[in-house]
Design an enzyme around this catalytic site. Structure first.
Site, PDB file in Angstrom:
ATOM      1  N   ALA A  28      10.407   0.117  10.081  1.00 14.52           N
ATOM      2  CA  ALA A  28      10.468  -1.195  10.734  1.00 14.52           C
ATOM      3  C   ALA A  28      11.913  -1.656  10.904  1.00 14.52           C
ATOM      4  O   ALA A  28      12.250  -2.300  11.902  1.00 14.52           O
ATOM      5  CB  ALA A  28       9.668  -2.224   9.940  1.00 14.52           C
ATOM      6  N   GLY A  31      13.145   0.239  13.789  1.00 19.79           N
ATOM      7  CA  GLY A  31      12.289  -0.125  14.920  1.00 19.79           C
ATOM      8  C   GLY A  31      12.601  -1.493  15.488  1.00 19.79           C
ATOM      9  O   GLY A  31      12.519  -1.714  16.699  1.00 19.79           O
ATOM     10  N   ASP A  32      12.977  -2.427  14.611  1.00 22.33           N
ATOM     11  CA  ASP A  32      13.376  -3.764  15.058  1.00 22.33           C
ATOM     12  C   ASP A  32      14.565  -3.665  16.005  1.00 22.33           C
ATOM     13  O   ASP A  32      14.580  -4.286  17.075  1.00 22.33           O
ATOM     14  CB  ASP A  32      13.714  -4.620  13.835  1.00 22.33           C
ATOM     15  CG  ASP A  32      14.270  -5.979  14.196  1.00 22.33           C
ATOM     16  OD1 ASP A  32      13.593  -6.729  14.926  1.00 22.33           O
ATOM     17  OD2 ASP A  32      15.389  -6.302  13.742  1.00 22.33           O
ATOM     18  N   ALA A  33      15.540  -2.857  15.629  1.00 20.06           N
ATOM     19  CA  ALA A  33      16.737  -2.691  16.460  1.00 20.06           C
ATOM     20  C   ALA A  33      16.406  -1.993  17.777  1.00 20.06           C
ATOM     21  O   ALA A  33      16.907  -2.391  18.838  1.00 20.06           O
ATOM     22  CB  ALA A  33      17.804  -1.905  15.700  1.00 20.06           C
ATOM     23  N   GLU A  36      14.506  -4.392  20.103  1.00 21.78           N
ATOM     24  CA  GLU A  36      15.411  -5.387  20.673  1.00 21.78           C
ATOM     25  C   GLU A  36      16.339  -4.761  21.712  1.00 21.78           C
ATOM     26  O   GLU A  36      16.615  -5.365  22.751  1.00 21.78           O
ATOM     27  CB  GLU A  36      16.235  -6.090  19.592  1.00 21.78           C
ATOM     28  CG  GLU A  36      17.094  -7.172  20.187  1.00 21.78           C
ATOM     29  CD  GLU A  36      17.430  -8.308  19.245  1.00 21.78           C
ATOM     30  OE1 GLU A  36      18.198  -9.179  19.683  1.00 21.78           O
ATOM     31  OE2 GLU A  36      16.938  -8.322  18.111  1.00 21.78           O
TER      32      GLU A  36
END
Length: 143
Positions: A28, A31-33, A36
């Protein structure tokens, strides 16, 4: 993008990775980066506009509430593997929480981001784009 990742691995002597060996919260994290970055790329390519407008639009798409909404439709098209990763991410015990999201939205968003991270580390960039597109379409049709 695959060639760029290979170059990164070569230049920095990064070891091979098996995304299945990473914790869901680590997936995560990356994955967040990735999510975005995909969203920002879409917005910048759509229009060369003021940064504050770009930021507002990006913020509306990357917040936990929006990701949670997108998951409702993405669960229907996830592969078995993606669903397994999603559930691992959603159910992971995190020591942090979102400031402006419910626990349910935050956990679902963490699961979504884990899928994004998993696909990125696996090198399946086309699938990332397909899922982001499907999620945005679902969000737009729910208005």
């Amino acid at each position: 993008m695959a060639e760029s990742l290979k170059k990164l691995e070569e230049l920095f002597h990064l070891p091979d990775c098996d995304p299945n060996q990473y914790s869901p919260l680590t997936l995560a994290y990356i994955g967040d980066a990735i999510y975005e970055l995909v969203i920002r790329t879409i917005l910048v390519r759509e229009a060369n506009t003021q940064v504050n407008k770009l930021h507002k639009r990006a913020s509306s798409l990357v917040k936990a509430e929006t990701q949670s909404l997108m998951i409702e439709s993405l669960e229907q098209i996830f592969t078995e593997e993606e669903m397994r990763i999603y559930k691992r991410g959603r159910n992971a015990k995190s020591f942090t929480s979102a400031k402006n999201a419910s626990i349910t939205d935050y956990r679902r968003a963490t699961g979504f981001e884990a899928v994004m991270g998993y696909l990125y580390l696996k090198g399946d960039y086309n699938r990332i784009v397909d899922l982001v597109y499907a999620g945005i379409q679902a969000k737009e049709s729910s208005k």
